[in-house]
Design a protein around this motif. Structure first.
Motif, PDB file in Angstrom:
ATOM      1  N   ASN A 147       0.819  -1.220   0.000  1.00 56.77           N
ATOM      2  CA  ASN A 147       0.000   0.000   0.000  1.00 56.77           C
ATOM      3  C   ASN A 147       0.850   1.267   0.000  1.00 56.77           C
ATOM      4  OD1 ASN A 147      -2.803  -0.905  -0.142  1.00 56.77           O
ATOM      5  ND2 ASN A 147      -2.323  -1.979   1.758  1.00 56.77           N
ATOM      6  N   ARG A 148       2.048   1.173   0.570  1.00 59.26           N
ATOM      7  CA  ARG A 148       2.948   2.328   0.540  1.00 59.26           C
ATOM      8  C   ARG A 148       3.353   2.648  -0.910  1.00 59.26           C
ATOM      9  NH1 ARG A 148       8.311   3.072   0.463  1.00 59.26           N
ATOM     10  NH2 ARG A 148       8.756   0.845   0.645  1.00 59.26           N
ATOM     11  N   ILE A 149       3.738   1.610  -1.644  1.00 59.68           N
ATOM     12  CA  ILE A 149       4.130   1.808  -3.051  1.00 59.68           C
ATOM     13  C   ILE A 149       2.955   2.362  -3.869  1.00 59.68           C
ATOM     14  CG2 ILE A 149       4.854   0.599  -5.181  1.00 59.68           C
ATOM     15  CD1 ILE A 149       7.157   0.785  -3.210  1.00 59.68           C
ATOM     16  N   VAL A 156       3.769   3.742 -14.055  1.00 62.73           N
ATOM     17  CA  VAL A 156       3.977   2.397 -14.606  1.00 62.73           C
ATOM     18  C   VAL A 156       4.219   2.569 -16.103  1.00 62.73           C
ATOM     19  CG1 VAL A 156       3.033   0.070 -14.852  1.00 62.73           C
ATOM     20  CG2 VAL A 156       2.387   1.465 -12.858  1.00 62.73           C
ATOM     21  N   LYS A 157       5.424   2.202 -16.538  1.00 63.84           N
ATOM     22  CA  LYS A 157       5.798   2.443 -17.933  1.00 63.84           C
ATOM     23  C   LYS A 157       5.930   1.137 -18.705  1.00 63.84           C
ATOM     24  CE  LYS A 157       8.521   6.518 -16.862  1.00 63.84           C
ATOM     25  NZ  LYS A 157       9.903   6.938 -16.598  1.00 63.84           N
ATOM     26  N   ILE A 158       5.534   1.199 -19.965  1.00 59.12           N
ATOM     27  CA  ILE A 158       5.708   0.056 -20.868  1.00 59.12           C
ATOM     28  C   ILE A 158       6.861   0.399 -21.813  1.00 59.12           C
ATOM     29  CG2 ILE A 158       4.600  -1.372 -22.649  1.00 59.12           C
ATOM     30  CD1 ILE A 158       3.129  -1.572 -19.970  1.00 59.12           C
ATOM     31  N   VAL A 203      -2.227  -0.513 -15.210  1.00 59.82           N
ATOM     32  CA  VAL A 203      -2.619   0.891 -15.030  1.00 59.82           C
ATOM     33  C   VAL A 203      -1.377   1.768 -15.247  1.00 59.82           C
ATOM     34  CG1 VAL A 203      -4.555   0.389 -13.492  1.00 59.82           C
ATOM     35  CG2 VAL A 203      -2.281   0.769 -12.507  1.00 59.82           C
ATOM     36  N   LYS A 204      -1.611   3.087 -15.426  1.00 62.64           N
ATOM     37  CA  LYS A 204      -0.494   4.004 -15.715  1.00 62.64           C
ATOM     38  C   LYS A 204       0.217   4.481 -14.466  1.00 62.64           C
ATOM     39  CE  LYS A 204      -2.097   6.202 -19.973  1.00 62.64           C
ATOM     40  NZ  LYS A 204      -3.259   7.001 -20.310  1.00 62.64           N
ATOM     41  N   ASN A 205      -0.497   4.436 -13.350  1.00 59.68           N
ATOM     42  CA  ASN A 205       0.059   4.946 -12.107  1.00 59.68           C
ATOM     43  C   ASN A 205      -0.398   4.030 -10.976  1.00 59.68           C
ATOM     44  OD1 ASN A 205       0.062   6.654  -9.565  1.00 59.68           O
ATOM     45  ND2 ASN A 205       1.053   8.038 -11.008  1.00 59.68           N
ATOM     46  N   THR A 206       0.510   3.738 -10.050  1.00 64.62           N
ATOM     47  CA  THR A 206       0.167   2.780  -8.980  1.00 64.62           C
ATOM     48  C   THR A 206      -1.048   3.238  -8.158  1.00 64.62           C
ATOM     49  OG1 THR A 206       1.776   3.797  -7.467  1.00 64.62           O
ATOM     50  CG2 THR A 206       2.528   1.911  -8.754  1.00 64.62           C
TER      51      THR A 206
END
Ligand SMILES: [Zn+2]
Length: 237
Positions: A147-149, A156-158, A203-206
């Motif tokens: 949950n911290r991360i 999140v990159k591809i 997803v793009k962001n955690t």
């Protein structure tokens, strides 16, 4: 061969395509955004709109280099169609998939545990680890770390990386599992935290994952431990 649109854009919800094969309500398109089941991520569902109406897509899978869409109506070859992904369901799978990468990253960094199998469902997801010395109580620490991360809002990159670069830089990636004919490897990177070779949608962001709860910890043997997670704000689908 089908162009796999979801590999570059996980947020593509609809697309246009040409039916290149059609047999017994199984169709192959020249391009698709439908994710074919694999790597622990279930098949997408959705609709295909065509000249005579719409067909429901209930299962998508890979067969050699083809992506098969199982539909509930006959659609002719050479038809131009529009595919529409069941987005709430897919987005849920994306959130679960990124959550599993965060969990596997923490288990690797803290306990050197390697993943032996993974599966995402509609209401939970799990990872199995090759893990020996682990006390049940530690699972709460793991939950906090996950949950911290997530809260840190990491990107999140591809990326598509040459096979040799992967061998040099990403020790965790099981490159030996990637067939030798693959020259470029798709990497899913959670910025500053973890990178893995992966074919799934994320997803793009955690932050988009929301709160993760460890649902179950199962000791399945000396080396095999199973961790099940649920997404707390699991907007129903
Ligand atoms: Zn993955």
């Amino acid at each position: 061969m089908t162009e796999l649109l979801y590999l570059k854009d996980s947020y593509l919800k609809d697309f246009e395509a040409l039916v290149i094969e059609s047999k017994e309500r199984k169709i192959v398109l020249d391009r698709t955004a439908f994710y074919p089941q694999g790597g622990g991520q279930p098949s997408d569902e959705g609709e295909i709109h065509f000249s005579r109406g719409k067909a429901y897509v209930f299962k998508v899978y890979k067969l050699e280099d083809k992506v098969i869409h199982e539909v509930d109506k006959e659609i002719d070859e050479k038809e131009r169609v529009k595919g529409i992904i069941n987005w709430p369901l897919r987005y849920l799978y994306m959130r679960y998939h990124t959550a599993l990468h965060i969990l596997s990253g923490i288990m690797y960094h803290s306990y050197k545990a390697l993943v032996t199998s993974s599966q995402i469902y509609k209401d939970k997801a799990r990872l199995d680890f090759d893990l020996q010395d682990f006390k049940r109580e530690e699972i709460y620490k793991v939950e906090d770390e996950v949950n911290r991360i997530i809260k840190e809002g990491r990107e999140v990159k591809i990326k598509f990386v040459a096979r040799e670069e992967v061998l040099k830089d990403l020790i965790r990636t099981k490159v030996n599992l990637i067939p030798p004919n693959i020259k470029e490897v798709r990497i899913v990177e959670i910025e500053g935290f973890d990178a893995q070779a992966d074919g799934g949608t994320h997803v793009k962001n955690t932050k988009e994952v929301g709160k993760v709860k460890i649902h179950n910890f199962i000791n399945k043997g000396k080396h095999n431990k199973r961790i099940e997670i649920i997404l707390e704000d699991d907007r129903s689908i």
